[in-house]
Design a protein around this motif. Structure first.
Motif, short mmCIF file in Angstrom:
data_model
loop_
_atom_site.label_atom_id
_atom_site.label_comp_id
_atom_site.label_asym_id
_atom_site.label_seq_id
_atom_site.Cartn_x
_atom_site.Cartn_y
_atom_site.Cartn_z
N VAL A 335 0.84 -1.21 0.00
CA VAL A 335 0.00 0.00 0.00
C VAL A 335 0.87 1.25 0.00
CG1 VAL A 335 -1.64 1.35 1.36
CG2 VAL A 335 -1.98 -1.11 1.10
N ALA A 336 1.91 1.25 0.83
CA ALA A 336 2.79 2.42 0.92
C ALA A 336 3.48 2.71 -0.40
CB ALA A 336 3.82 2.22 2.02
N CYS A 337 3.95 1.66 -1.08
CA CYS A 337 4.61 1.85 -2.38
C CYS A 337 3.63 2.41 -3.40
CB CYS A 337 5.19 0.52 -2.86
SG CYS A 337 6.69 0.01 -2.00
N ALA A 338 2.40 1.89 -3.42
CA ALA A 338 1.40 2.38 -4.37
C ALA A 338 1.07 3.84 -4.10
CB ALA A 338 0.14 1.52 -4.28
N MET A 339 0.89 4.20 -2.85
CA MET A 339 0.57 5.59 -2.50
C MET A 339 1.76 6.51 -2.80
SD MET A 339 -2.55 5.44 -1.57
CE MET A 339 -2.82 7.06 -0.88
N ALA A 340 2.97 6.04 -2.55
CA ALA A 340 4.16 6.85 -2.81
C ALA A 340 4.32 7.10 -4.31
CB ALA A 340 5.40 6.15 -2.26
N TYR A 341 4.11 6.06 -5.11
CA TYR A 341 4.20 6.22 -6.57
C TYR A 341 3.18 7.23 -7.07
CZ TYR A 341 3.79 5.21 -11.54
OH TYR A 341 3.72 5.33 -12.90
N SER A 342 1.94 7.11 -6.58
CA SER A 342 0.88 8.03 -7.00
C SER A 342 1.17 9.46 -6.54
CB SER A 342 -0.45 7.55 -6.43
OG SER A 342 -1.49 8.45 -6.72
N SER A 343 1.66 9.61 -5.30
CA SER A 343 1.96 10.94 -4.77
C SER A 343 3.06 11.62 -5.58
CB SER A 343 2.38 10.83 -3.31
OG SER A 343 2.76 12.08 -2.78
N GLY A 344 4.12 10.88 -5.91
CA GLY A 344 5.21 11.44 -6.70
C GLY A 344 4.77 11.80 -8.11
N LYS A 345 3.98 10.92 -8.71
CA LYS A 345 3.53 11.15 -10.10
C LYS A 345 2.63 12.37 -10.21
CE LYS A 345 1.11 8.94 -13.95
NZ LYS A 345 0.45 7.69 -14.45
N PHE A 346 1.69 12.50 -9.27
CA PHE A 346 0.70 13.59 -9.36
C PHE A 346 1.10 14.80 -8.52
CE2 PHE A 346 -1.78 9.74 -10.33
CZ PHE A 346 -2.27 10.10 -11.57
N GLN A 347 2.23 14.72 -7.81
CA GLN A 347 2.72 15.82 -6.96
C GLN A 347 1.62 16.31 -6.02
OE1 GLN A 347 6.23 17.40 -6.93
NE2 GLN A 347 6.07 15.19 -7.19
N GLU A 348 1.04 15.37 -5.29
CA GLU A 348 -0.02 15.67 -4.33
C GLU A 348 0.27 14.88 -3.06
OE1 GLU A 348 -3.39 16.02 -1.95
OE2 GLU A 348 -2.65 14.08 -2.65
N SER A 349 0.12 15.50 -1.91
CA SER A 349 0.45 14.83 -0.66
C SER A 349 -0.72 14.73 0.31
CB SER A 349 1.61 15.56 0.03
OG SER A 349 2.79 15.50 -0.74
N CYS A 350 -1.51 15.79 0.42
CA CYS A 350 -2.54 15.86 1.46
C CYS A 350 -3.52 14.69 1.40
CB CYS A 350 -3.29 17.18 1.38
SG CYS A 350 -4.54 17.40 2.67
N TYR A 351 -4.20 14.51 0.27
CA TYR A 351 -5.19 13.44 0.17
C TYR A 351 -4.54 12.06 0.26
CZ TYR A 351 -8.58 16.96 -1.29
OH TYR A 351 -9.42 18.05 -1.34
N HIS A 352 -3.29 11.96 -0.21
CA HIS A 352 -2.60 10.67 -0.15
C HIS A 352 -2.27 10.26 1.28
CE1 HIS A 352 -2.01 11.27 -4.48
NE2 HIS A 352 -1.73 9.98 -4.54
#
Length: 491
Positions: A335-352
């Motif tokens: 889960v952490a890897c998936a969320m980290a990949y998505s956060s880096g790709k979309f440059q979004e942190s709060c909702y993640h």
């Protein structure tokens, strides 16, 4: 938007007094890079990232694995009779758990500020040797007082490591790569919990009375010896900083510096004065917002020191209790890897961060409200996955919002991690055995941590948006202005 334009958009200085800095202007600062074409820069960038990935990531992941294993090993040793053999009450046991974090707190800020000015390939393995030696001394404990003293020393020697590898990662990788790389070495956290369960099943169940030692004594000896071996290898493998790492060529070192400089909006990461960096961090509101958020997340993870004891209330036999620790942490890592990949790709942190934290709160509610083993185990999975992912992204977020100078970033990381550890001074007292099987007092503490984490996420996002609006006004930028937009805070 083309790749070149995207890179240029990221290159504005954080302070509004500076003009927009383009990637080509940064490239011209480096002798070996200034004449390279775009294609050559792309190829060189890939080569450098690959080298660092294969050198830095495996090394810090294994080191963090051993670091965390040495931190949590007492939880499984408790099930094997450590507390009873040393004649410790629950109060003395909780005091020993808290004492570890007293040493950990004391060493945080000076350790990380020292690392910012020194070579990581010397400092971090030396710290690892120190805590490993302390771990091997644990079998000599004969009382609760000895337990408290040794745990204090282990905490003190481990203190610079976690903020240190956070600082290193943010100094080698850009803001798109940073979340995923931190998730990778954070694997050491999950893997250590998995390994600890298997080691407990093997050592604690089968090595009692071997050479006249308790099984928990063998547990510490074997873990400490393995940690020493890793520390010795790290002296030869671990890189230093982008400007002075010896296994890179001059061209590759300049590319490593260029990459991070572009990500920082043109702001030099230079070390800066130790006290200047500390004063800058203290005066930045982001420092205190992240301090509160880190504190809340660690509070939400207060179950970790008691995880085997919590699972023991599920009614499994002892061997099964050791083994069922592994799946929740394996799932949490995915889960952490998936969320980290998505956060880096979309440059979004709060909702993640907020969404997984809400899931953790739901998992806690399941854990404290029913005796159904299936529901409680699913609740444990949600609890671990959400808080683990949230902490990983919080670390990445704070180093992205405060990218330079290195001394300020080091101070921010250390201060936030330092204050967060004060949670461990009181959280052990929320999990006494009298609270079994639900541990509702501890569950309430976890829910507080989840709620506080989510609230501070929104505050950090609000501040980042406010600062971005000021930068827009200073540049005269708007969606319809046609002007180029510079560096902005990620939220």
């Amino acid at each position: 938007m083309t790749a070149d334009n995207k890179a240029d958009v990221e290159l504005h200085e954080v302070t509004v007094e500076c003009p927009l800095i383009t990637a080509s202007q940064i490239q011209s600062r480096f002798n070996t890079l200034r004449d390279l074409t775009h294609e050559q820069m792309v190829a060189l960038n890939r080569k450098v990232v690959k080298k660092i990935d294969w050198r830095l990531m495996p090394c810090v992941t294994i080191m963090f694995l051993m670091n965390y294993l040495d931190r949590i090993n007492v939880s499984n040793a408790r099930l094997a009779g450590l507390q009873e053999d040393l004649h410790m009450s629950d109060t003395v046991w909780s005091a020993g758990i808290s004492t570890f974090y007293v040493g950990y707190l004391i060493g945080q800020v000076p350790g990380n500020l020292w690392l910012a000015k020194a070579n990581p390939s010397i400092v971090l393995p030396t710290m690892m040797l120190a805590w490993s030696i302390a771990t091997i001394c644990m079998p000599a404990m004969t009382s609760g007082a000895g337990f408290c003293i040794v745990r204090f020393v282990v905490g003190l020697t481990e203190a610079p490591f976690f903020p240190g590898i956070t600082l290193m990662t943010s100094s080698w990788y850009n803001k798109e790569e940073n979340p995923m790389r931190m998730a990778i070495w954070h694997a050491g956290n999950t893997i250590s919990n998995i390994i600890s369960g298997f080691l407990a099943a093997g050592i604690l169940e089968h090595m009692g009375n071997v050479l006249g030692l308790h099984s928990w004594q063998w547990f510490f000896i074997i873990e400490g010896a393995a940690s020493i071996a890793v520390a010795i290898a790290a002296f030869f493998i671990l890189p230093d900083w982008p400007h002075n790492t010896k296994f890179l060529t001059e061209e590759e070192r300049e590319m490593a510096q260029y990459r991070v400089l572009v990500s920082n909006g043109g702001k030099e990461e230079g070390v800066g004065g130790t006290w200047d960096g500390l004063k800058q961090a203290i005066s930045d509101p982001f420092t205190w917002l992240f301090c509160g958020m880190h504190f809340a997340l660690i509070t939400a993870q207060s179950f970790k020191d008691f995880f085997p004891s919590i699972l023991n209330t599920f009614g499994f036999e002892k061997m099964t209790t050791y083994l069922v620790q592994a799946p929740p942490y394996a799932i949490a890592y995915a889960v952490a890897c998936a969320m980290a990949y998505s956060s880096g790709k979309f440059q979004e942190s709060c909702y993640h961060i907020v969404v997984p934290i809400v899931a953790s709160a739901a998992g806690t509610a399941m854990l404290v409200s029913t005796m159904n083993v299936g529901v409680r185990y699913f609740g444990v999975i949600l609890l671990i996955s959400g808080t683990y992912s949230g902490l990983n992204l919080q670390l990445s977020w704070e180093t992205t919002l405060v990218p330079a100078p290195r001394s300020k970033k080091a101070a921010l990381i250390a201060i936030a991690n330092c204050i967060s550890q004060t949670s461990h001074w009181f959280s052990p007292y929320f999990f006494p055995r009298s609270q079994e099987p639900f541990y509702r007092l501890g569950g309430g503490l976890i829910l507080f941590g989840c709620a506080f984490s989510a609230a501070l996420c929104w505050l950090i996002k609000w501040r980042a948006k406010t600062l971005n609006k000021r930068l827009d006004e200073a540049e005269g930028w708007s969606k319809h202005s046609g002007n180029e937009r510079g560096w902005r805070h990620v939220y």
